[in-house]
Design an enzyme around this catalytic site. Structure first.
Site, PDB file in Angstrom:
ATOM      1  N   GLU B  45      34.323  31.855  34.512  1.00  0.00           N
ATOM      2  CA  GLU B  45      34.444  33.284  34.785  1.00  0.00           C
ATOM      3  C   GLU B  45      35.828  33.716  34.338  1.00  0.00           C
ATOM      4  O   GLU B  45      36.829  33.283  34.892  1.00  0.00           O
ATOM      5  CB  GLU B  45      34.270  33.564  36.275  1.00  0.00           C
ATOM      6  CG  GLU B  45      32.834  33.385  36.716  1.00  0.00           C
ATOM      7  CD  GLU B  45      32.696  33.360  38.235  1.00  0.00           C
ATOM      8  OE1 GLU B  45      33.561  33.948  38.922  1.00  0.00           O
ATOM      9  OE2 GLU B  45      31.758  32.724  38.715  1.00  0.00           O
ATOM     10  N   ASP B  56      40.901  41.406  45.559  1.00  0.00           N
ATOM     11  CA  ASP B  56      41.611  40.156  45.348  1.00  0.00           C
ATOM     12  C   ASP B  56      42.823  39.993  46.256  1.00  0.00           C
ATOM     13  O   ASP B  56      43.491  40.955  46.605  1.00  0.00           O
ATOM     14  CB  ASP B  56      42.062  40.066  43.884  1.00  0.00           C
ATOM     15  CG  ASP B  56      40.888  39.775  42.974  1.00  0.00           C
ATOM     16  OD1 ASP B  56      40.251  38.730  43.185  1.00  0.00           O
ATOM     17  OD2 ASP B  56      40.601  40.593  42.092  1.00  0.00           O
TER      18      ASP B  56
END
Lengths: 404, 255
Positions: B45, B56
């Site tokens: 990824e 995140d």
């Protein structure tokens, strides 16, 4: 505040549709982690707001705690100077010194109905942080405020107020360390605390239903203004309505009940910072493009690659790279005129109001006042300006700029 | 056939590694991809960085910021990826936020993915309704899988809907959290993983967020078709010789 169930179709031209959009703008661009929270809110907010008990409690607090209705003051010396009847909607006289409390009272009552135990919020100038910490003290709920490191420095008195009110102030140290980054941190907190926490967003930004919910709570500004205009002028439709725009909550509250009065000109004043082309600006509609920021599709300042550009304004409350989706819609449809005012112009307008009317405005609100210099009046026009906050928090900036 | 579908038919306990494009240095993207394949990663990824990555945690945020500061863009990434399929045969997904995709243009984005041999995308802030209405056609036309996330709070009905819209795998978040937290498989997590397993979804599942070592990886594989490692890997390649850091990190997952 409007009963949302009372809205009929003809009122919906500039309001949110059932999909959460205002024309091309809005929606809920959020990671799955936030979906249950936002969905819970979406399914319940109108039901809760329309509830008779909620309305009663909200209006009681607005009256007895916030001190509403806020006066609509015909500023005589200012009117004389510009050759128009200039009315100031005195949100600066609210408890905690700005319009922000209208929204935090509404949202804290809503959070209680949803059974939330912990409140988080972002803040730029600290006004929304103070307003949130205030209602958390009032209702005895845990309170965490995210604030950019840069803003913590330039708004020290508000940081002290939040702490005294029992809130935990967490510095946002990523990115530009201002409002945008404080918002990111608050969203991260919400992701990590999905069940017991309510996020009180302070402006008409964020995923649907936030822009609509905040606008509804702030719409008390224009609801009162209309009544006051009738009492004072016999006509609830002024020629112009002006307000400053960062994310745009005071402007949306000020415009709300005038949006469908198409002959009332709506003027939204953005922060040009050091000038729209200086690279140090927050004039979103001038510099921005359509895109997604903080959960909604709107207009934002960004690079060609879609990276969010750091804004600049002398006023922490306008230092935001986007505008709420409803503003983007008013801008795109031409219903609102979006203009900008520089740091210097706003500070000068702040001093002018202080010396003509004995009112020290927040630098945010001074942006709206400064636009009067650029307008031309035939004489006798009625102009309403939202004086969204008081300038106590900005004394340092004023003192430095004017060498007082 | 799409490489993602293929790998799930061929293998169990899929190990997928996330890394941020252009980090630690702008030109490292392909080097890392090749080193990962060599050291036994099953799937990649590649994160295209964004200035405001709300899902995140601090490690991936910092890597994104550094990458952007060094001049990374989506356009540059696609240029780098022109060499992707010279030495990389495993499935590759791009992961990032919706705004850069919008600015690049959805059509252009899908086309560019197909041209360089990207097999799918993960765009955490792209809502399902928007995907269905405006993206799905284009994704399918270019044979791209779109992967959705689910959390312990995602309702069953919604999981079925996601399963119907996905044609790669479903990204199971071990908890509702930003990236970089540790996986603790307590009773609630276990019952959540078990609940998903019992739903017999048509798509394979991969567990992500909180996987950092062999122990947490094995735990995750007991409930899903594999797991995704991001933060721990990004941290591991911060410094030192890149190829050595990658193979050193991957060794920990070998039996």
């Amino acid at each position: 505040m409007v009963l949302t169930s009372g809205l009929d179709k003809k009122d919906m031209k500039y309001k949110v549709n059932e999909k959460g959009y205002y024309g091309d703008f809005g929606g809920a661009y959020i990671p799955e982690m936030l979906y249950p929270n936002v969905e819970e809110l979406r399914q319940n907010y109108l039901k809760i707001i329309d509830d008779a008990d909620f309305q009663k409690e909200f209006h009681q607090l607005m009256k007895d705690y916030v001190g509403r209705p806020s006066p609509l003051y015909l500023a005589n010396r200012l009117s004389e100077r510009y050759g128009a009847n200039i009315f100031l909607k005195r949100e600066d006289l609210n408890h905690t010194g700005a319009h922000k409390i209208n929204n935090t009272i509404g949202q804290i009552l809503l959070a209680e109905k949803l059974g939330k135990k912990r409140i988080i919020a972002e803040t730029g100038a600290g006004q929304h942080g103070v307003a949130t910490a205030t209602v958390c003290a009032l209702r005895n709920l845990e309170c965490v405020i995210y604030m950019g490191e840069v803003d913590i420095e330039r708004q020290a008195p508000n940081v002290a107020r939040m702490k005294m009110l029992g809130a935990k102030v967490v510095p946002a140290s990523s990115g530009s360390k201002t409002l945008k980054d404080a918002t990111n941190e608050a969203m991260r907190d919400w992701i990590n605390n999905p069940v017991d926490t309510h996020y009180i967003i302070g402006s008409v930004v964020g995923p649907h239903p936030y822009p609509d919910m905040v606008a509804i709570f702030q719409s008390i500004i224009s609801e009162e203004t209309k009544k006051q205009l009738i009492a004072q002028t016999g006509n609830d439709q002024p020629d112009y309505v002006l307000a400053c725009v960062g994310g745009g909550s005071n402007a949306m509250g000020m415009f709300y009940h005038f949006m469908d009065d198409e002959n009332v000109k709506l003027i939204a004043v953005e922060a040009a910072g050091k000038g729209v082309s200086s690279g140090l600006s927050a004039a979103t509609t001038y510099l921005g493009k359509e895109g997604v920021l903080h959960g909604s599709r709107s207009i934002l300042m960004q690079t060609e690659d879609g990276q969010v550009v750091e804004p600049h304004s002398v006023s922490a409350g306008l230092d935001y790279p986007g505008i709420g989706p409803q503003h983007a819609h008013l801008f795109k449809t031409g219903r609102g005129k979006y203009v900008s005012i520089t740091d210097e112009e706003s500070l000068d307008a702040g001093l002018l109001l202080t010396q003509l009317e004995g009112i020290i405005p927040a630098i945010e609100s001074a942006h709206a006042l400064a636009y009067l210099e650029k307008m031309e009046f035939k004489g006798g026009e009625n102009v309403v300006i939202c004086l969204s906050g008081r300038g106590d928090k900005d004394l340092d900036t004023y003192i430095k700029y004017f060498n007082l | 056939m799409n490489r993602i579908k293929q790998i799930f038919e061929l293998k169990k306990n899929i190990l997928s590694i996330y890394f941020t494009a252009g980090y630690p240095n702008t030109d490292d993207t392909i080097r890392i991809a090749e080193a990962l394949e060599k050291s036994g990663a099953d799937m990649l990824e590649i994160g295209f960085p964004y200035s405001d990555p709300v899902a995140d945690g601090p490690v991936i945020q910092a890597s994104s910021k550094k990458s952007l500061d060094q001049g990374m863009t989506l356009k540059l990434l696609f240029e780098q990826l022109k060499d992707l399929r010279k030495n990389v045969t495993i499935p590759v997904l791009l992961m990032g936020y919706v705004n850069p995709v919008l600015q690049f243009g959805v059509e252009n984005f899908c086309k560019a993915c197909a041209e360089v041999g990207v097999d799918g995308c993960i765009v955490p802030d792209l809502p399902m309704v928007e995907y269905e209405e405006f993206y799905k056609g284009c994704f399918e036309e270019h044979n791209l899988s779109n992967v959705f996330l689910i959390t312990p709070q995602t309702a069953e009905e919604r999981i079925h809907k996601i399963d119907g819209l996905t044609n790669g795998f479903i990204y199971l978040l071990s908890s509702s959290a930003t990236t970089g937290k540790n996986l603790e498989v307590g009773d609630t997590t276990e019952s959540y993983f078990g609940r998903i397993k019992a739903m017999n979804l048509k798509n394979p599942t991969m567990i992500g967020f909180g996987i950092s070592d062999k122990q947490t990886f094995d735990k995750a594989c007991a409930y899903a078709n594999g797991a995704i490692i991001g933060t721990a890997f990004v941290k591991a390649i911060e410094e030192g010789n890149l190829e050595e850091s990658v193979s050193g990190f991957m060794k920990k997952f070998k039996d």
